[in-house]
Scaffold this active site. Structure first.
Site, PDB file in Angstrom:
ATOM      1  N   LYS A 116       0.860  -1.193   0.000  1.00 40.25           N
ATOM      2  CA  LYS A 116       0.000   0.000   0.000  1.00 40.25           C
ATOM      3  C   LYS A 116       0.888   1.232   0.000  1.00 40.25           C
ATOM      4  O   LYS A 116       2.027   1.191   0.476  1.00 40.25           O
ATOM      5  CB  LYS A 116      -0.868   0.022   1.259  1.00 40.25           C
ATOM      6  CG  LYS A 116      -2.088   0.889   1.145  1.00 40.25           C
ATOM      7  CD  LYS A 116      -3.102   0.232   0.245  1.00 40.25           C
ATOM      8  CE  LYS A 116      -4.465   0.817   0.360  1.00 40.25           C
ATOM      9  NZ  LYS A 116      -5.468  -0.134  -0.120  1.00 40.25           N
TER      10      LYS A 116
HETATM   11  N1  GLU Z   1      -7.165   0.325  -3.314  1.00 45.03           N
HETATM   12  C1  GLU Z   1      -7.943  -0.820  -3.636  1.00 45.03           C
HETATM   13  C2  GLU Z   1      -7.997  -1.759  -2.438  1.00 45.03           C
HETATM   14  O1  GLU Z   1      -7.787  -1.354  -1.320  1.00 45.03           O
HETATM   15  C3  GLU Z   1      -7.505  -1.485  -4.920  1.00 45.03           C
HETATM   16  C4  GLU Z   1      -6.147  -2.087  -4.903  1.00 45.03           C
HETATM   17  C5  GLU Z   1      -5.664  -2.598  -6.255  1.00 45.03           C
HETATM   18  O2  GLU Z   1      -6.429  -2.580  -7.194  1.00 45.03           O
HETATM   19  O3  GLU Z   1      -4.507  -2.972  -6.317  1.00 45.03           O
HETATM   20  O4  GLU Z   1      -8.303  -2.909  -2.563  1.00 45.03           O
END
Ligand code: GLU
Length: 427
Positions: A116
């Site tokens: 993240k």
């Molecule tokens: N931000 C989104 C999540 O928390 C998508 C993550 C992604 O597509 O890699 O799942």
């Protein structure tokens, strides 16, 4: 209304600072494959990148902005996870969110690990050109540690298609060979996938549909409350209304929510919100504070904003029988215990909001193959995988008499543990 799995044991675990990791630890201790050594691996982060980005404002002054990328675990494939831009971002938050991505990608069984990112600033204080410079600088600083087979960022809070397009462009300046797969959530005109924009909300909708079937709940007669009117909340509300004939009685933003027990016109509310940046004044609905909104009369509650909005007070008062985590970590651990005691059905984010990363996976596959799918193909594959993931979680929950959350973490952890064990020591 019948509950799904009875009785649900209380979560036990050692006292620790972060509610989510405390919970994870308690589940991990029950997964037979996970011994003390593996637990250390799953509890640690492979790489944490912290930076302070100098940003030239349009008026010539210079500010510095803190930013992060945390790569938690890549036993099952390249690191994967979005990046957000929000004033609340700090290293602990990004760690917790990276950790969640590891289990989320495993629950829907896509070949990724968890990561993240975050940039700690309120994006509404920046002009578009300042935002672009910031995102490009962030990308430049990460360029050696991301890539189509290394770590693949995506949208999250306050980031979207345009942000990903800048990210791709900045990365592609120094990495020219088939770089499209470095980031997902790109606009369709730049290698994005059909259906990605609505994907997280669509996954929430499919999960609710399956839960409603199991509970024999008629959604057209149930009151659905959606907290948060960003990408996830808007699409979840719209698709529940349009495709399930569900009654959306309220939607909200960080400034408060609107409520009408007879239903809200989601598209009209979204138009109004986009124009006025607030829901206040939307016709034929009562405007409420966030706390009033979260405890308003409903059968289904879908928190789709930030972490921690469903705290003890809300959990005590909510009338919702079913809660789906559209956001990552919206229910605090105290609130979770209260909801378990009250035998409410809670679909955890690592299942309920996994539609986003699932269609990110589809986008990545299409980028690597350079062969693109129609919206219909994307949605069909999406539905099949989310329904199967839900059924798996539900069956484990029923079989072991544990909550859906515990079942989802058990499945995710078993898959990650298995990959770690197969790959051998030193992982
Ligand atoms: N931000 C989104 C999540 O928390 C998508 C993550 C992604 O597509 O890699 O799942």
């Amino acid at each position: 209304m019948p509950t799904m799995s009875l009785p649900i044991p209380k979560i036990e675990g050692p006292v620790c600072l972060d509610a989510e990791s405390c919970f994870l630890l308690s589940v991990a201790q029950k997964v037979s494959m996970i011994d003390e050594n593996l637990l250390k691996v799953l509890n640690s982060f492979r790489r944490e990148i912290c930076m302070e980005i100098p940003l030239r404002k349009d008026n010539g002054t210079l500010i510095t902005v803190k930013a992060y990328r945390v790569q938690h675990n890549n036993a099952r494939g390249p690191y994967k996870g979005g990046f957000r831009i929000h004033q609340r971002v700090d290293l602990d938050e990004v760690r917790m969110l990276a950790n969640l991505m590891t289990w989320k990608t495993a629950v829907v069984n896509v070949p990724f690990g968890g990561a993240k990112g975050g940039i700690a600033i309120d994006p509404s204080t920046l002009t578009k050109t300042e935002l672009e410079r910031l995102v490009r600088a962030y990308t430049y600083n990460l360029a050696d540690n991301v890539g189509p087979h290394t770590d693949i960022p995506a949208p999250d809070v306050n980031t979207g298609g345009q942000t990903m397009a800048w990210f791709y462009d900045e990365y592609a300046k120094s990495h020219t060979i088939n770089a499209l797969g470095v980031v997902t959530g790109k606009p369709v005109g730049l290698g994005g996938s059909e259906g990605r924009e609505e994907a997280t909300g669509r996954g929430v909708m499919y999960t609710l549909r399956e839960i409603a079937k199991d509970l024999k709940m008629d959604l057209s007669k149930s009151k659905v409350l959606v907290e948060g009117f960003g990408n996830v909340g808007y699409w979840a509300a719209k698709l529940i209304k349009d495709e399930l004939n569900g009654k959306i009685v309220g939607v909200s933003s960080s400034k408060g929510g609107i409520y009408n027990p007879n239903g809200i016109d989601v598209d009209a509310a979204h138009k109004y919100y986009t124009k006025n940046k607030t829901l206040k004044g939307f016709p034929n609905a009562d405007f409420m504070t966030c706390e009033e909104f979260l405890t308003a009369d409903c059968d289904v509650l879908i928190p789709s904003a930030l972490e921690g909005s469903i705290d003890k007070r809300v959990a005590d008062k909510t009338k919702a029988q079913v809660i789906l985590e559209g956001a990552n970590g919206p229910i605090t651990s105290e609130a979770n215990e209260i909801l378990i005691d009250k035998q409410r059905v809670v679909a955890p984010g690592i299942l309920a909001n996994a539609g986003g990363v699932l269609v990110s996976y589809f986008e990545w596959v299409q980028n690597l193959q350079q062969f693109y799918w129609t919206r219909d193909e994307v949605n069909k594959k999406h539905e099949r995988i989310i329904v199967a993931a839900y059924e798996n979680v539900r069956d484990v929950s029923r079989k072991n008499k544990i909550s859906l959350r515990q079942a989802a973490y058990t499945i995710g952890m078993e898959r990650v543990a298995q990959a770690c064990i197969l790959r051998g020591t030193g992982f």
